[in-house]
Design a protein around this motif. Structure first.
Motif, PDB file in Angstrom:
ATOM      1  N   ASP A   3      31.699  61.291  98.429  1.00  0.00           N
ATOM      2  CA  ASP A   3      31.528  60.299  99.494  1.00  0.00           C
ATOM      3  C   ASP A   3      32.599  60.572 100.542  1.00  0.00           C
ATOM      4  OD1 ASP A   3      32.004  57.668 100.882  1.00  0.00           O
ATOM      5  OD2 ASP A   3      30.464  56.965  99.483  1.00  0.00           O
ATOM      6  N   GLY A  26      32.038  58.291 106.336  1.00  0.00           N
ATOM      7  CA  GLY A  26      31.862  56.838 106.360  1.00  0.00           C
ATOM      8  C   GLY A  26      32.225  56.172 107.675  1.00  0.00           C
ATOM      9  N   VAL A  27      31.793  56.763 108.788  1.00  0.00           N
ATOM     10  CA  VAL A  27      32.088  56.149 110.092  1.00  0.00           C
ATOM     11  C   VAL A  27      31.349  54.815 110.235  1.00  0.00           C
ATOM     12  CG1 VAL A  27      32.572  58.231 111.398  1.00  0.00           C
ATOM     13  CG2 VAL A  27      30.209  57.456 111.149  1.00  0.00           C
ATOM     14  N   ASN A  28      31.771  54.016 111.188  1.00  0.00           N
ATOM     15  CA  ASN A  28      31.099  52.756 111.491  1.00  0.00           C
ATOM     16  C   ASN A  28      30.418  52.870 112.838  1.00  0.00           C
ATOM     17  OD1 ASN A  28      32.035  51.429 109.128  1.00  0.00           O
ATOM     18  ND2 ASN A  28      34.036  51.253 110.113  1.00  0.00           N
ATOM     19  N   HIS A  45      28.560  57.550 103.952  1.00  0.00           N
ATOM     20  CA  HIS A  45      28.220  56.133 103.777  1.00  0.00           C
ATOM     21  C   HIS A  45      28.509  55.396 105.087  1.00  0.00           C
ATOM     22  CE1 HIS A  45      27.513  52.859 100.790  1.00  0.00           C
ATOM     23  NE2 HIS A  45      28.344  52.152 101.527  1.00  0.00           N
ATOM     24  N   GLY A  83      28.750  52.924 108.060  1.00  0.00           N
ATOM     25  CA  GLY A  83      28.745  51.463 108.218  1.00  0.00           C
ATOM     26  C   GLY A  83      27.801  51.104 109.347  1.00  0.00           C
ATOM     27  N   ASP A 127      27.932  49.096  97.993  1.00  0.00           N
ATOM     28  CA  ASP A 127      28.571  50.187  97.261  1.00  0.00           C
ATOM     29  C   ASP A 127      28.133  50.213  95.787  1.00  0.00           C
ATOM     30  OD1 ASP A 127      30.073  52.214  98.463  1.00  0.00           O
ATOM     31  OD2 ASP A 127      31.624  50.796  99.083  1.00  0.00           O
ATOM     32  N   TYR A 177      35.236  59.641  95.776  1.00  0.00           N
ATOM     33  CA  TYR A 177      35.313  58.916  97.044  1.00  0.00           C
ATOM     34  C   TYR A 177      36.544  59.350  97.817  1.00  0.00           C
ATOM     35  CZ  TYR A 177      31.666  55.878  95.209  1.00  0.00           C
ATOM     36  OH  TYR A 177      30.481  55.404  94.712  1.00  0.00           O
ATOM     37  N   ILE A 234      38.337  58.309 100.410  1.00  0.00           N
ATOM     38  CA  ILE A 234      38.463  57.084 101.213  1.00  0.00           C
ATOM     39  C   ILE A 234      39.927  56.663 101.274  1.00  0.00           C
ATOM     40  CG2 ILE A 234      37.647  54.709 101.497  1.00  0.00           C
ATOM     41  CD1 ILE A 234      35.304  55.205  99.874  1.00  0.00           C
ATOM     42  N   GLN A 252      41.596  51.003 100.437  1.00  0.00           N
ATOM     43  CA  GLN A 252      40.362  50.468  99.868  1.00  0.00           C
ATOM     44  C   GLN A 252      40.334  50.601  98.350  1.00  0.00           C
ATOM     45  OE1 GLN A 252      36.648  51.121 101.786  1.00  0.00           O
ATOM     46  NE2 GLN A 252      37.537  51.341 103.807  1.00  0.00           N
ATOM     47  N   HIS A 258      38.917  47.508  96.454  1.00  0.00           N
ATOM     48  CA  HIS A 258      37.469  47.452  96.680  1.00  0.00           C
ATOM     49  C   HIS A 258      36.742  48.432  95.750  1.00  0.00           C
ATOM     50  CE1 HIS A 258      33.557  47.823  98.641  1.00  0.00           C
ATOM     51  NE2 HIS A 258      33.775  49.119  98.748  1.00  0.00           N
TER      52      HIS A 258
HETATM   53  N1  ARG Z   1      32.652  52.455 106.631  1.00  0.00           N
HETATM   54  C1  ARG Z   1      33.727  52.271 105.713  1.00  0.00           C
HETATM   55  C2  ARG Z   1      34.999  51.872 106.458  1.00  0.00           C
HETATM   56  O1  ARG Z   1      35.142  52.157 107.617  1.00  0.00           O
HETATM   57  C3  ARG Z   1      34.008  53.512 104.900  1.00  0.00           C
HETATM   58  C4  ARG Z   1      32.926  53.890 103.928  1.00  0.00           C
HETATM   59  C5  ARG Z   1      33.465  54.614 102.755  1.00  0.00           C
HETATM   60  N2  ARG Z   1      32.479  54.850 101.727  1.00  0.00           N
HETATM   61  C6  ARG Z   1      32.077  53.951 100.843  1.00  0.00           C
HETATM   62  N3  ARG Z   1      31.180  54.307  99.959  1.00  0.00           N
HETATM   63  N4  ARG Z   1      32.552  52.728 100.833  1.00  0.00           N
HETATM   64  O2  ARG Z   1      35.871  51.283 105.873  1.00  0.00           O
END
Ligand code: ARG
Length: 621
Positions: free
Chosen positions: A126, A129-131, A166, A168, A354, A372, A374, A378, A381
Motif C-alpha cells: 500500500d 495514498g494521495v487525497n 489507496h 482518499g 481500510d 503499508y 504510510i 498513522q 489507526h
Molecule cells: N489518504 C491517506 C492519508 O492521506 C493515506 C492512505 C494510506 N493507505 C491506507 N490504506 N490507509 O492519510
C-alpha cells in the motif's frame, strides 16, 4: 551444488548443524555468522558461543570448542581448530581461495546469487495514498519512494507484488469541495473545464473553513448561556457555515447515489489530482500506474454489507450510538482504543474502508503479506484496522486458512534544515513537482561544473538521473521510522553516502570498459577464471557475495536503508580495490582480465541494487 553462492549462508547452515550436534537442547540457536571486522583475523566469524554459554551453562570458550569439535566446513573454509577461537569466544573463519573463486563463479549469473524465494508469496504494498483535491507536497514523497523500493526488493527476491494506491477520494471532505465548486461554477467564479490542482487545493481549504466556521463558538455560547443577543449574532455568522455544511451533506448523498452532476465534478477532481500524482510517479521512476489505484470510493459499495456482517457475528458492538470493534485483548494487539467503524450519524470512516480493503486484499486477491508504506503518525489507526480484521477473520487466507502477515512500514516526517516541517523560505509548502524540478536542475548544474562539454540535452537527462538518485537515496538511506532532513546540498553531494556518489561509482566502473574497448582490449576477459589475489580484490569479492543477503534482510525487515548501506560499502570496497589494484595498467594480462571480471561484477551488482531501489543508472555524469 550448494543452494547459495553466498559463503555466509552456507557457513550459517554448517554452524547451525554443528550447534545442534553439540547442544541438542539449543538446536534452534542462531549461528550468528557475520563478516569479520578485521580481515587479518579471517573472512567471517561466528558470534554464537557467547549467547549459547548462558543457555547451556558453560563458558563461552568451551562452547566454541564444542562447536568446533562438531563442525564440518567441507572444502569451503580452512580447517578450524582452537587457534581460531578469539577473545571471549568468537570463531574466526577463513575461506579457502578456491572456494572464494568457486563462489564468485556461481554468483556470476544474471540472478547475481539471488535464489528465488521458495515458496514465492503474493504480497500487496500500500503506497502513495494521495487525497483528491489536494496539492502534492514534500510530505507525499516518502510513501511512493519507500513503498516502491520495498515492492522492488520483494519482486527481486521472487515474490509477486501488487501495488495499491489507496486514494482518499470519498466521503464528506470531497463532497464539501464538490458542493463549493458547484456553487462557484454556477456564479461563474471558476471554469470547471480548465480547473487546476492549485485551484482545487484552494477550494478544498475554503470548503473546510466554510463548513466549520464558528460552529464551536456557537456551541460554547449555548452551553454558557451567553444570552439571546450574543446567540443571535453568532447564529447569523454561522448561518452561512451551516448552510454550506448542509449543502455538503446533501451532495454526499447525491454522490453516493451516483447523481450524474455530482459525479461529473467528482470525476474532474479525480482526473486533475491523479494526473499530477501519476506524473510525479513517472518522473521519479516510481512504478505506480493508474491500474494500481484502488481509492476509498471503490470500497463504498461493500461497506454496508461488511458492517452488517460484523454486527451479525458480534464482532462489532454499539457504543453510544456508534459501532466499534473492541480490541483490548492480546489476540488483537491489546489496543485500549476501540476501532470505530460507524459513526452515530451512520457515516463510515477511514478505518471502515481500510478494514474492507484488508478483506478484499486477502480474501479476494489472496495476498499473504500486506505492507503499508504510510506515515508513522498513522500507526494507531493501522493497528486498529489490523486488529479489527484479525478479530473478524478477514485476514485469513481463503485457501490456506493462514493469517496474512500485516506490517506497517512506517516513516517519519520530512524536515527542513531548521529541524521544522519542510517549507520554502517564504513559509509556503513547495509543490512536489516544483521541488523535483529544482532538484533536477541543481543536479544538472553540479554535473555541468564537472563536464562543461556536455550539451544541454545531455545535461537535462543526466540532471534527471542524478536528481532521482539524490532525492530517493536521501529518503531511503536513513532509518525510515526517523524524520529526515531535506537538504539539497547534502543529497546532491558527490562524496559520502549519497545517491550521486553511488551513481558515480557505477559510471566510473563502466568507463573502465569504455577505455578498455578504446585500447583494443578484447572480450577474452569474459572467460577468464575468477580469482582473487590482492587483499583488496578479496575484500571486493567478499562484499559482492553479500548482495543476496543484503536483499533478503531488506525484504524481511522492510528497511531499504539496509540495502543502501550495503551498496555504499560495496562502492567503498570497489574504491579501495581501484586505488590498490590497477586494472587496465595491470602488470600482466592475466591479472588485468581477472580484475576486469571483478569490475564487471561490481558494476552488475551496483546497477542491480540501484534499480531495486528504483534508481536508474546513467552512463556519464
Ligand atoms: N489518504 C491517506 C492519508 O492521506 C493515506 C492512505 C494510506 N493507505 C491506507 N490504506 N490507509 O492519510
Amino acid at each position: 551444488m550448494p543452494a547459495t553462492s553466498d559463503p555466509l549462508q552456507t557457513l550459517a547452515e554448517r554452524f547451525a548443524a554443528a550447534i545442534a550436534r553439540a547442544f541438542p537442547q539449543a538446536a534452534d540457536a542462531d549461528p550468528l555468522i557475520t563478516p569479520c571486522k578485521t580481515p587479518e583475523h579471517g573472512d567471517y566469524q561466528s558470534n554464537a558461543a557467547m549467547g549459547l554459554a548462558k543457555r547451556v551453562g558453560k563458558k563461552p570458550r568451551e562452547v566454541a570448542e564444542a562447536i568446533l569439535l562438531n563442525i564440518d566446513v567441507g572444502d569451503l573454509a580452512e580447517p578450524l581448530s582452537p587457534a581460531n577461537i578469539a577473545g571471549p569466544g568468537f570463531i574466526n573463519i577463513r575461506l579457502r581461495p578456491d572456494a572464494l573463486a568457486g563462489a564468485l563463479r556461481e554468483f556470476d549469473t544474471p540472478a547475481l546469487g539471488v535464489t528465488p524465494a521458495s515458496p514465492a508469496q503474493f504480497m500487496i504494498v500500500d503506497l502513495m495514498g494521495v487525497n483528491l483535491s489536494k496539492q502534492m507536497h514534500v510530505g507525499h514523497l516518502r510513501s511512493p519512494v519507500i513503498g516502491d523500493a520495498i515492492a522492488r526488493v520483494l519482486e527481486r527476491l521472487g515474490h509477486t507484488i501488487k501495488r495499491q494506491n489507496h486514494v482518499g477520494d470519498w466521503g464528506l471532505p470531497i463532497a464539501m469541495v464538490i458542493s463549493r465548486l458547484q456553487r462557484q461554477a454556477a456564479s461563474g467564479q471558476i471554469n470547471l473545464d480548465h480547473i487546476t490542482l492549485d485551484q482545487l487545493d484552494t477550494a478544498y481549504r475554503e470548503a473546510q473553513a466554510e463548513c466549520q466556521r464558528d460552529m464551536a463558538g456557537l456551541e460554547a455560547a449555548r452551553k454558557f448561556g451567553l444570552g439571546p443577543k450574543v446567540l443571535a449574532e453568532l447564529e447569523e455568522q454561522v448561518a452561512g457555515a451551516t448552510e454550506a455544511f448542509l449543502a455538503a451533506r446533501a451532495t454526499l448523498i447525491k454522490l453516493q447515489a451516483m447523481d450524474p452532476e455530482a459525479h461529473a465534478i467528482w470525476k474532474k477532481i479525480h482526473d486533475v489530482t491523479m494526473k499530477v500524482c501519476l506524473d510525479v510517479c513517472r518522473t521519479l521512476n516510481v512504478n505506480v500506474t493508474d491500474a494500481d489505484s484502488a481509492g476509498e470510493s471503490s470500497y463504498a459499495p461493500e461497506l454496508a454489507a461488511m458492517v452488517d456482517d460484523l454486527v451479525a457475528r458480534g464482532i462489532a458492538q454499539t457504543s453510544d450510538g456508534a459501532l466499534v470493534v473492541h480490541l483490548d485483548d492480546p489476540a488483537f494487539g491489546h489496543i485500549k482504543e476501540p476501532c470505530l467503524i460507524r459513526k452515530t450519524d451512520g457515516g463510515y470512516l477511514y478505518a471502515t474502508t481500510d478494514v474492507c480493503a484488508i478483506r478484499r486484499r486477502v480474501q479476494k486477491f489472496g495476498a499473504q503479506r500486506l505492507i503499508y508504506a504510510i506515515d508513522a503518525r498513522q500507526n494507531l489507526h493501522l493497528r486498529q484496522v489490523f486488529g479489527a480484521s484479525i478479530k473478524a477473520g478477514y485476514s485469513l487466507h481463503p485457501r490456506t486458512g493462514q493469517p496474512a502477515r500485516m506490517e506497517h512500514a512506517a516513516f517519519g516526517s520530512v524536515l527542513g534544515e531548521d529541524g521544522k516541517p519542510f517549507k520554502t523560505r517564504s513559509g509556503e509548502s513547495t509543490k512536489l513537482a516544483d521541488l523535483i524540478q529544482e532538484t533536477f536542475s541543481r543536479a544538472g548544474q553540479a554535473v555541468k561544473t564537472r563536464n562543461p562539454d556536455l550539451s544541454d540535452a545531455e545535461l537535462h537527462d543526466i540532471g534527471a538521473a542524478v536528481g532521482i538518485a539524490a532525492l530517493k537515496y536521501a529518503d531511503l538511506s536513513t532509518d525510515r521510522v526517523k524524520d529526515y532532513i531535506f537538504s539539497f546540498d547534502r543529497m546532491l553531494a558527490f562524496e559520502g553516502n549519497t545517491g550521486p556518489y553511488l551513481l558515480y561509482a557505477l559510471v566510473r566502473i563502466r568507463s573502465i570498459f569504455r577505455k578498455a574497448a578504446e585500447r583494443g582490449v578484447g572480450d577474452a576477459w569474459k572467460t577468464t577464471a575468477h580469482a582473487t589475489h590482492a587483499p583488496a580484490e578479496k575484500q571486493l569479492a567478499l562484499a559482492l557475495l553479500r548482495y543476496p543477503g543484503a536483499l533478503k534482510s531488506t525484504g524481511e525487515s522492510l528497511e531499504p536503508h539496509r540495502l543502501c548501506t550495503y551498496l555504499y560499502e560495496l562502492a567503498g570496497a570497489f574504491s579501495v580495490f581501484f586505488d590498490q589494484c590497477p586494472v587496465l595498467a595491470a602488470t600482466d594480462e592475466a591479472s588485468r582480465d581477472q580484475r576486469l571480471r571483478l569490475c564487471d561484477l561490481a558494476a552488475k551488482v551496483l546497477a542491480d541494487g540501484l534499480n531495486v531501489l528504483g534508481i536508474p543508472a546513467t552512463d556519464r555524469m
